[in-house]
Design a protein around this motif. Sequence first.
Motif, PDB file in Angstrom:
ATOM      1  N   PHE A 154       1.016  -1.477  -0.160  1.00 12.86           N
ATOM      2  CA  PHE A 154       0.307   0.058  -0.201  1.00 12.86           C
ATOM      3  C   PHE A 154       0.895   1.093  -0.278  1.00 12.86           C
ATOM      4  CE2 PHE A 154      -2.060  -3.262   2.707  1.00 12.86           C
ATOM      5  CZ  PHE A 154      -3.448  -3.222   1.982  1.00 12.86           C
ATOM      6  N   PRO A 155       1.899   1.214  -1.211  1.00 14.45           N
ATOM      7  CA  PRO A 155       2.533   2.354  -1.041  1.00 14.45           C
ATOM      8  C   PRO A 155       2.059   4.041  -1.415  1.00 14.45           C
ATOM      9  CG  PRO A 155       2.217   1.450  -3.323  1.00 14.45           C
ATOM     10  CD  PRO A 155       1.717   0.695  -2.291  1.00 14.45           C
ATOM     11  N   ASP A 156       0.969   3.934  -1.478  1.00 12.20           N
ATOM     12  CA  ASP A 156       0.295   5.315  -1.632  1.00 12.20           C
ATOM     13  C   ASP A 156      -0.522   5.579  -0.831  1.00 12.20           C
ATOM     14  OD1 ASP A 156       0.802   5.349  -4.207  1.00 12.20           O
ATOM     15  OD2 ASP A 156       0.111   3.800  -5.037  1.00 12.20           O
ATOM     16  N   ASP A 157      -1.031   4.555   0.765  1.00 19.65           N
ATOM     17  CA  ASP A 157      -1.800   5.483   2.180  1.00 19.65           C
ATOM     18  C   ASP A 157      -1.313   6.583   2.431  1.00 19.65           C
ATOM     19  OD1 ASP A 157      -3.013   3.894   0.888  1.00 19.65           O
ATOM     20  OD2 ASP A 157      -2.617   1.880   2.239  1.00 19.65           O
ATOM     21  N   GLY A 158       0.217   7.017   2.779  1.00 18.82           N
ATOM     22  CA  GLY A 158       1.068   8.255   3.689  1.00 18.82           C
ATOM     23  C   GLY A 158      -0.043   9.370   3.159  1.00 18.82           C
ATOM     24  N   PRO A 159      -0.280  10.333   1.592  1.00 19.20           N
ATOM     25  CA  PRO A 159      -1.071  11.029   2.374  1.00 19.20           C
ATOM     26  C   PRO A 159      -2.156  11.310   2.667  1.00 19.20           C
ATOM     27  CG  PRO A 159      -0.320  10.701   0.307  1.00 19.20           C
ATOM     28  CD  PRO A 159       0.263   9.607   0.308  1.00 19.20           C
ATOM     29  N   ARG A 160      -2.886  10.272   2.844  1.00 19.66           N
ATOM     30  CA  ARG A 160      -4.336   9.965   3.686  1.00 19.66           C
ATOM     31  C   ARG A 160      -3.904   9.555   4.929  1.00 19.66           C
ATOM     32  NH1 ARG A 160      -7.255   5.597  -1.149  1.00 19.66           N
ATOM     33  NH2 ARG A 160      -6.597   7.038  -2.645  1.00 19.66           N
ATOM     34  N   THR A 210       2.893  -2.166  11.190  1.00 24.12           N
ATOM     35  CA  THR A 210       4.185  -1.153  10.838  1.00 24.12           C
ATOM     36  C   THR A 210       4.826  -0.164  11.482  1.00 24.12           C
ATOM     37  OG1 THR A 210       3.917  -0.692   8.072  1.00 24.12           O
ATOM     38  CG2 THR A 210       4.775  -2.958   9.197  1.00 24.12           C
ATOM     39  N   GLY A 211       3.486   0.503  12.266  1.00 23.00           N
ATOM     40  CA  GLY A 211       4.659   1.833  12.855  1.00 23.00           C
ATOM     41  C   GLY A 211       4.394   3.310  11.583  1.00 23.00           C
ATOM     42  N   ARG A 212       3.182   3.166  10.310  1.00 23.66           N
ATOM     43  CA  ARG A 212       3.531   4.315   9.606  1.00 23.66           C
ATOM     44  C   ARG A 212       2.762   5.722  10.573  1.00 23.66           C
ATOM     45  NH1 ARG A 212       0.384   3.281   3.841  1.00 23.66           N
ATOM     46  NH2 ARG A 212       2.584   2.048   3.639  1.00 23.66           N
ATOM     47  N   ALA A 213       2.265   5.892  11.033  1.00 25.22           N
ATOM     48  CA  ALA A 213       1.387   7.102  11.750  1.00 25.22           C
ATOM     49  C   ALA A 213       2.025   7.579  13.109  1.00 25.22           C
ATOM     50  CB  ALA A 213      -0.344   6.319  12.032  1.00 25.22           C
ATOM     51  N   LEU A 214       3.713   6.373  13.615  1.00 23.46           N
ATOM     52  CA  LEU A 214       4.158   6.597  14.567  1.00 23.46           C
ATOM     53  C   LEU A 214       5.016   7.983  14.672  1.00 23.46           C
ATOM     54  CD1 LEU A 214       5.447   3.070  15.735  1.00 23.46           C
ATOM     55  CD2 LEU A 214       3.299   4.575  16.715  1.00 23.46           C
ATOM     56  N   PRO A 215       5.509   8.292  13.079  1.00 25.94           N
ATOM     57  CA  PRO A 215       6.127   9.711  13.159  1.00 25.94           C
ATOM     58  C   PRO A 215       4.895  10.826  12.589  1.00 25.94           C
ATOM     59  CG  PRO A 215       7.564   8.811  11.756  1.00 25.94           C
ATOM     60  CD  PRO A 215       5.827   7.598  12.133  1.00 25.94           C
ATOM     61  N   LEU A 216       4.011  10.530  11.852  1.00 24.39           N
ATOM     62  CA  LEU A 216       3.363  11.773  12.500  1.00 24.39           C
ATOM     63  C   LEU A 216       2.992  12.230  13.509  1.00 24.39           C
ATOM     64  CD1 LEU A 216       1.525  10.322   8.784  1.00 24.39           C
ATOM     65  CD2 LEU A 216       2.909  12.901   8.691  1.00 24.39           C
ATOM     66  N   MET A 256       4.840  -7.309  13.741  1.00 28.59           N
ATOM     67  CA  MET A 256       4.234  -6.168  12.787  1.00 28.59           C
ATOM     68  C   MET A 256       5.337  -4.912  14.167  1.00 28.59           C
ATOM     69  SD  MET A 256       2.200  -5.285  10.340  1.00 28.59           S
ATOM     70  CE  MET A 256       0.792  -6.049   9.684  1.00 28.59           C
ATOM     71  N   LEU A 257       5.263  -5.035  15.275  1.00 28.61           N
ATOM     72  CA  LEU A 257       6.034  -4.326  15.752  1.00 28.61           C
ATOM     73  C   LEU A 257       7.818  -4.418  15.835  1.00 28.61           C
ATOM     74  CD1 LEU A 257       4.466  -5.463  19.333  1.00 28.61           C
ATOM     75  CD2 LEU A 257       4.306  -3.165  18.101  1.00 28.61           C
ATOM     76  N   HIS A 258       8.559  -5.229  14.945  1.00 29.00           N
ATOM     77  CA  HIS A 258      10.192  -6.134  14.853  1.00 29.00           C
ATOM     78  C   HIS A 258      10.117  -4.481  13.470  1.00 29.00           C
ATOM     79  CE1 HIS A 258      13.149  -7.359  13.744  1.00 29.00           C
ATOM     80  NE2 HIS A 258      12.856  -7.484  12.456  1.00 29.00           N
ATOM     81  N   GLU A 259       8.744  -4.354  12.344  1.00 31.23           N
ATOM     82  CA  GLU A 259       8.626  -3.777  11.819  1.00 31.23           C
ATOM     83  C   GLU A 259       8.429  -2.124  11.504  1.00 31.23           C
ATOM     84  OE1 GLU A 259       9.117  -4.344   8.198  1.00 31.23           O
ATOM     85  OE2 GLU A 259       9.924  -5.948   8.907  1.00 31.23           O
ATOM     86  N   ALA A 260       7.517  -1.804  12.987  1.00 36.81           N
ATOM     87  CA  ALA A 260       7.775  -0.448  13.502  1.00 36.81           C
ATOM     88  C   ALA A 260       9.024   0.020  13.841  1.00 36.81           C
ATOM     89  CB  ALA A 260       6.611  -0.792  14.176  1.00 36.81           C
TER      90      ALA A 260
END
Length: 207
Positions: A33-39, A62-68, A88-92
Amino acid sequence: MSPSTPPTSPYAAELARIREFFAARAAGWDARFPDDGPRYAAAIAGLGLRAGDSVLDAGCGTGRALPLLRAAVGPEGRVLGADVTPEMLHEADARHPGTGTLLLADCARLPLPDATLDAVFAAGLISHLPDPARTLRELARVSRPGATLTLFHPIGRAALAARHGRELTPGDLRAEPNLRPLLTAAGWRLDSYTDTEDQYLVRAGRR
């Protein structure tokens, strides 16, 4: 199973199934899901977080929201990410080191005191819960009065159903008529509900 081994509860069995499902997909999850970042960025920008707030990413994956979330609450804020799947936490941790504290935990049983959080962000969580009512009650327990809950998915219900080759049914948990009473019973007030082609976004307040 020996006579001394207790049978696995339906809840535990479903939790194990969910963990197994995501464990097998953790390493390649973000690439799917490479295009989900802006959403994600737009959804988190609307949370109303302030510097110093405490926020939980429930089912952080995978922690996509954590930096935001970290950018929103600043260095003095507290960012937590909870997930039931170690892979999943390992990836995050590998992808977003230092952005938050990661908890290996069932979101229906969080190792947090009462009234700890100013906000909860949950992307794609609600449809993967063995007992949604139980989890929503737990999220209410750890949230302060007036805290906010955001249920998010980067595409709407119809688009997600089509992606999986199925049709929406009246019993869909995420439909507003089904979700509203569930939130109310758990201690939340449904404030807004959006379900479009490119976004599912529910905001609720802790009563």
